[in-house]
Enzyme design. Sequence first.
Site, mmCIF file in Angstrom:
data_model
loop_
_atom_site.group_PDB
_atom_site.id
_atom_site.type_symbol
_atom_site.label_atom_id
_atom_site.label_comp_id
_atom_site.label_asym_id
_atom_site.label_seq_id
_atom_site.Cartn_x
_atom_site.Cartn_y
_atom_site.Cartn_z
ATOM 1 C CD GLU A 112 -3.030 -0.586 -0.161
ATOM 2 O OE1 GLU A 112 -3.087 0.597 -0.565
ATOM 3 O OE2 GLU A 112 -3.657 -1.509 -0.704
ATOM 4 C CE1 TYR B 68 -7.238 3.423 -0.599
ATOM 5 C CE2 TYR B 68 -4.840 3.545 -0.368
ATOM 6 C CZ TYR B 68 -5.973 2.933 -0.884
ATOM 7 O OH TYR B 68 -5.853 1.810 -1.634
ATOM 8 C CG ASP C 141 -8.390 3.423 -5.072
ATOM 9 O OD1 ASP C 141 -9.604 3.415 -5.390
ATOM 10 O OD2 ASP C 141 -7.558 2.630 -5.554
#
Length: 361
Positions: free
Chosen positions: A44, A127, A145
């Site tokens: 990520e 996020y 996203d």
Amino acid sequence: MGNPSAAVLLDWYDRHARQLPWRLLPAQLRRGRRPDPYRIWLSEIMLQQTTAATVGPYFRAFLDRWPAVVDLAAADLDAVLHAWAGLGYYARARNLHKCARAVAGEHGGVFPDTEAALRKLPGIGPYTAAAIAAIAFDRPAVVVDGNVERVMARLFAVDENLPAAKARLRALAEGLTPQARPGDYAQAAMDLGATVCTPRAPKCLMCPWQPECEAQALGIAESLPRRAPKAERPLRLGIAFWTVRSDGAVLLRRRPERGLLGGMMEVPSSDWAARGPADMVAAPVAADWRELPGQVNHGFTHFRLELRVLAAQVRKNAKADGIWVMPDALGDHALPTLTKKVVRHAFAHACRAPHPSTSSG
Ligand code: SF4
């Protein structure tokens, strides 16, 4: 027109999930495998601002070298920055290292499993915390996203401009997030945006949500999401000083820890100013400077940079802040793309020494 359902998207994901180096597919999860939070976190952080195709080799190289978060925590920061070179945004690499140290030092090498606790770690924003909570720990976090924003804007024909529409798109995404298999759902929604509901020419005929999609029914899918027109990025000017010692070594120095390219090596340069530096106060050493032809252009997120490059030869015992590096050793340093551009420019115009190994990135 009915409501889009998570179950329909999960069915699609069971058949069409992308194989990604950090991903466990639904069939693997059904066989009892559990995601490794370290891998999910690493992927990520690498995927921020970077495509999955670019990240793949970096992800594998990091895992080969640092198989667990404690290994990464024990690594030298410079080694991490070097391995990161080419992924850009070095602040992320510095935070990656800080975060690994925090997990190893404060959490016994185990990632916390809630969004709130994840957000307290360096480099993990809302996020990323949601994505890790969902994918690594199967928590029903709302993961939004750019792909998911696009899918929501189209599914519900939201014609408000981004970024103003963000809160609404998030609320719509929240309304669809299921309690069952939230980790797979988060990845499914992102996959749908990346492979089917693409920015241009969405493949609506292959889309599991096509029967419920308002934008598709209205024929406006490709025009969504709408965006406020972008302001032209301002131009900043500066001077880079290519300083070559009589034995061929060139001068590099480390940028200040705070600010753009913080802590990275650079060819010494002036401040980057809107009007351009008026004098030579930034020169690292008094010398007979001459300007090289052309200039180096580089784009940052919020401005464009134009650097003139001045070159000078200095004596072997010249004193200057920074480190002297022989050309064939430049590749041993973690050089950001801007520095590589200046080095290439200088070698192309000023120096007869062999071209160093400064692969682009
Ligand atoms: Fe996107 Fe088309 Fe699917 Fe609507 S039907 S979500 S526009 S791919």
